[in-house]
Write a protein that holds these residues in place. Sequence first.
Motif, short mmCIF file in Angstrom:
data_model
loop_
_atom_site.label_atom_id
_atom_site.label_comp_id
_atom_site.label_asym_id
_atom_site.label_seq_id
_atom_site.Cartn_x
_atom_site.Cartn_y
_atom_site.Cartn_z
N ASP A 464 4.79 9.84 2.65
CA ASP A 464 4.26 8.94 3.67
C ASP A 464 4.80 7.52 3.56
N ILE A 465 4.75 6.96 2.37
CA ILE A 465 4.96 5.52 2.21
C ILE A 465 6.42 5.16 1.98
N LEU A 466 7.06 5.79 0.98
CA LEU A 466 8.43 5.40 0.63
C LEU A 466 9.37 5.62 1.80
N ARG A 467 9.34 6.82 2.40
CA ARG A 467 10.26 7.12 3.49
C ARG A 467 10.02 6.23 4.71
N SER A 468 8.75 6.07 5.11
CA SER A 468 8.47 5.27 6.29
C SER A 468 8.82 3.81 6.07
N LYS A 469 8.72 3.34 4.81
CA LYS A 469 9.03 1.95 4.49
C LYS A 469 10.54 1.72 4.38
N LYS A 470 11.20 2.55 3.55
CA LYS A 470 12.62 2.33 3.28
C LYS A 470 13.52 2.73 4.44
N VAL A 471 13.21 3.86 5.07
CA VAL A 471 14.07 4.38 6.13
C VAL A 471 13.83 3.66 7.44
N LEU A 472 12.55 3.39 7.76
CA LEU A 472 12.21 2.86 9.08
C LEU A 472 11.89 1.37 9.08
N GLY A 473 11.33 0.87 7.99
CA GLY A 473 10.86 -0.51 8.01
C GLY A 473 9.46 -0.63 8.57
N TRP A 474 8.73 0.51 8.70
CA TRP A 474 7.32 0.43 9.09
C TRP A 474 6.54 -0.36 8.04
N ARG A 475 5.47 -1.01 8.46
CA ARG A 475 4.52 -1.58 7.52
C ARG A 475 3.64 -0.43 7.03
N THR A 476 3.20 -0.49 5.78
CA THR A 476 2.54 0.66 5.16
C THR A 476 1.26 0.28 4.45
N MET A 477 0.30 1.21 4.47
CA MET A 477 -0.92 1.07 3.67
C MET A 477 -1.14 2.38 2.93
N LEU A 478 -1.25 2.32 1.62
CA LEU A 478 -1.45 3.49 0.78
C LEU A 478 -2.93 3.65 0.46
N VAL A 479 -3.43 4.88 0.64
CA VAL A 479 -4.81 5.20 0.28
C VAL A 479 -4.83 5.78 -1.13
N VAL A 480 -5.56 5.13 -2.03
CA VAL A 480 -5.65 5.54 -3.43
C VAL A 480 -7.12 5.74 -3.77
N PRO A 481 -7.67 6.94 -3.56
CA PRO A 481 -9.10 7.15 -3.79
C PRO A 481 -9.55 6.79 -5.20
N GLU A 482 -8.66 6.97 -6.19
CA GLU A 482 -9.01 6.67 -7.58
C GLU A 482 -9.24 5.18 -7.82
N LEU A 483 -8.78 4.35 -6.89
CA LEU A 483 -8.81 2.90 -7.08
C LEU A 483 -10.23 2.34 -7.13
N GLU A 484 -11.14 2.94 -6.38
CA GLU A 484 -12.51 2.41 -6.34
C GLU A 484 -13.14 2.41 -7.73
N LYS A 485 -13.02 3.54 -8.43
CA LYS A 485 -13.54 3.62 -9.80
C LYS A 485 -12.79 2.65 -10.71
N GLU A 486 -11.49 2.57 -10.54
CA GLU A 486 -10.67 1.75 -11.42
C GLU A 486 -11.04 0.27 -11.36
N VAL A 487 -11.18 -0.28 -10.15
CA VAL A 487 -11.47 -1.71 -10.04
C VAL A 487 -12.89 -2.04 -10.49
N GLU A 488 -13.82 -1.11 -10.26
CA GLU A 488 -15.19 -1.35 -10.72
C GLU A 488 -15.25 -1.35 -12.25
N LEU A 489 -14.51 -0.43 -12.88
CA LEU A 489 -14.44 -0.43 -14.34
C LEU A 489 -13.74 -1.67 -14.87
N LEU A 490 -12.70 -2.10 -14.20
CA LEU A 490 -12.00 -3.32 -14.60
C LEU A 490 -12.97 -4.50 -14.60
#
Length: 623
Positions: A464-490
């Motif tokens: 989703d992200i690398l190809r659409s960013k590098k090949v096309l120049g689309w702006r991108t947003m990555l969904v990282v479900p694990e991030l919610e737990k990570e930032v709260e623990l941080l």
Amino acid sequence: MPPTYNRNQTALVLESDSLILPRRCLFKAKMRIPKRPAVTFCLSLLFSLSPSEFRSPHFLLTRFSHSSPLRRRAIHTVGVNQLHASYRMDGPGVDKNMTQVQSMAVSDGGQDPIIWSSPGGGQKINIGKQIFCNRSLNMRNIVAVGFDMDYTLAQYKPETFESLAYEGTIKKLVKDLGYPPELSAWTFDWKYMVRGLVLDKKRGNILKMDRHKYVKVAYHGFRELSKEDKVAAYGSTLIRDAFDEPDYALIDTLFSLAEAYLFAQLVDFKDNNPGRLPEGADYSHMYRDVRAAVDMCHRDGTLKQMVAKDPKRYINEDTAIFPMLKMLRESDRATFLVTNSLWDYTNIVMNLLCGSPNLDGSLNLNFEWLQYFNVVITGSAKPGFFHDEKRANLFEVDPDSGMLLNTDNGTPMPQVGDTFRLPLKSSNESCKVFQGGNVGHLHKLLGIESSSQVLYVGDHIYGDILRSKKVLGWRTMLVVPELEKEVELLWELRETRKQLRMMRTHRDLIEDKIHHLKWSLKIEVLDGNEKQKQLSELENLESQREEVRFSHQQAQRECHQKFHKVWGQLMKTGYQNSRFAHQVERFACLYTSQVTNLGLYSPNKYYRPSEDFMPHEFDILGL
């Protein structure tokens, strides 16, 4: 308590770049695409802060003046059918009793989900729901927002869906590829593997690396490798390994976790049961067999058929998705869906997310969810879809029958003679459904004039992200479900991390003293008493160093295991950013834990990154 941000404050958040904008009424208009990006001006009010305030996560807030909504020329799209072939789908935190402000993504008193545009919206976002910015992105310049479906709009339950994928793969290995029947008794720990790992196919190892591609954590099957083993395998070569295909496999998608776990099990089984696996099954061969079995499950529809029978068992329902899409549409933007799943499965999943149950709890399949999109493309075969030169036919899908109709770049083709053409009776004429095609077709359907006008939201770094960013120049947003737990623990462990930095500094000071004493004993001419005194001091310092080293390493391991018992923090490997974090930084303009977090911010928000720091700046700035 994790930081939250109030729209009634005036501050600018530097660390997480979570800027809260004042609410404003949404302008309803027909979907149009501007011929040139709108130019906006933003006046930020900066208040003086003390050094301690600058080091806190609260920082600043800005208020923006809003210009009138963008005017766009009308979009005309056509619809799609279902090709009877199969593609892989596109692409699962902890509950804490934390005294934090409730996220706006949660319903208020059982009412509709609260988003930025709702009466209760635009106020506070807890740290686990924030959107983080790597590269500046002004949403006023975005005319179309696109979404992946699997693991982006539809979040699968790892305890059921990943287990289903694992069990299906085991069955294929035993039944079709000649593996021992005792594999059928194996079980799957869905919490064990994480994204960002690398499988060494030749050696049977699972690796976690930092951003410089240095292996910091390594297991052979489920046995941890010693430091000496790691150095021997990955640190003593004349040429640095690229850690890429064909000798390595990258675990960058949540779909890959089950196959990584099964690979580790097979490595242990092979080591402990020589001769029990099919002839010639070395580690690389075993990995190829696992991949083949996974592909069989996708090709014959095993996984999707099970999900389609009981989607609630495998997919999380999120009532905030469609209010978010509605807000984007009302902000005068086009929205589109590009998924590798075919139409029949896509319609089932989107109906679940839309919340269309019958009285008995079963799904009431309809096409009402199409009103939230301008274009839907199924069976896209990403990442190949992102190559404009790909010669892929674009078919129109009839939603009612699933039949495919030929198109000329999205325009319906007239039939020759008396050939029967099924009339399209979509309940929503504003959105058409397609199958196949490539990004050139999508740009034409939406009237996109510049790739930078598109924001695409997905979960897969590569697909989703690398190809659409590098090949096309689309702006991108990555969904990282694990991030919610990570930032709260941080946030919870922020004091622990400070103590770890202090222990590391203490180790450095002791080592410097040891080096100085050893130099003095080697170079200087000392009398007997002075030499004995320095030797005694050296012995004492070396004893201190070992005590501090042991305490530091133990504290590091305990902190490491709070995030994950084996692999530690997702975005870190030791003191360095992990390989996964490096990819997020390189290819994702924005990243966040859930797609619906986009609905917590103004659709016209200007996302700004935090300031970059070099190592020499940390002590100077007191970071």
